[in-house]
Scaffold this active site. Structure first.
Site, PDB file in Angstrom:
ATOM      1  N   ARG A  50       0.877  -1.318   0.146  1.00 38.99           N
ATOM      2  CA  ARG A  50      -0.157  -0.032   0.224  1.00 38.99           C
ATOM      3  C   ARG A  50       1.115   1.043  -0.226  1.00 38.99           C
ATOM      4  O   ARG A  50       0.076   2.426   0.214  1.00 38.99           O
ATOM      5  CB  ARG A  50      -1.038   0.171   1.513  1.00 38.99           C
ATOM      6  N   ASP A  51       2.248   0.909  -0.196  1.00 33.17           N
ATOM      7  CA  ASP A  51       2.847   2.659   0.473  1.00 33.17           C
ATOM      8  C   ASP A  51       4.044   2.138  -0.758  1.00 33.17           C
ATOM      9  O   ASP A  51       5.481   2.792  -0.189  1.00 33.17           O
ATOM     10  CB  ASP A  51       3.222   2.944   1.424  1.00 33.17           C
ATOM     11  N   ILE A  52       3.972   1.523  -1.816  1.00 37.45           N
ATOM     12  CA  ILE A  52       4.885   1.653  -3.007  1.00 37.45           C
ATOM     13  C   ILE A  52       6.127   3.320  -3.193  1.00 37.45           C
ATOM     14  O   ILE A  52       4.887   2.879  -4.720  1.00 37.45           O
ATOM     15  CB  ILE A  52       5.093   0.285  -3.502  1.00 37.45           C
ATOM     16  N   ASN A  56      10.797   4.626  -0.801  1.00 33.68           N
ATOM     17  CA  ASN A  56      10.634   3.109  -0.666  1.00 33.68           C
ATOM     18  C   ASN A  56      11.113   2.046  -0.361  1.00 33.68           C
ATOM     19  O   ASN A  56      11.616   0.774  -0.717  1.00 33.68           O
ATOM     20  CB  ASN A  56       9.207   2.647   0.342  1.00 33.68           C
TER      21      ASN A  56
END
Length: 112
Positions: A50-52, A56
């Site tokens: 959910r946060d690529i 990151n």
């Protein structure tokens, strides 16, 4: 990680040109695709990150991609419909259908 995160090296010009030659970029894309395949299909339970985003994705000494920051990740059983959830992630990297319906699926990681 010797090379830090992808966002730190993606647009940096060095004395010898861009450090991310196409072979490195391919290696990073292939590595990230492998990570997503593992998380989405090969783990005992499916993991949706959910946060690529570039900050990151960490790069080792050979520019191999390592995915980090799993604070927003969700775990679910394979083949189950995702439960509606609050939308989480970084704006600009969120899939339109995730913003509209709030359902975390593997498609939102691929979009990112």
């Amino acid at each position: 990680m010797p090379h830090g995160s992808l966002d730190k090296v993606l647009y940096v010009e060095s004395e010898h040109g861009n450090p991310l030659q196409w072979s490195y970029r391919y290696n990073i894309a292939f590595g990230l695709a492998s990570v997503l395949t593992y998380l989405h299909q090969e783990c005992e339970q499916q993991v949706i990150h959910r946060d690529i985003k570039a900050s990151n994705i960490m790069l080792d000494g050979n520019y191999n991609a390592r995915l980090g920051d799993f604070r927003l990740a969700r775990i679910m059983d394979h083949g189950k419909s995702p439960v509606s959830t609050l939308t989480a992630g970084t704006m600009g990297y969120l899939a339109p259908e995730y913003l509209q319906y709030g359902k975390a699926t593997e498609k939102i990681d691929v979009f990112s």
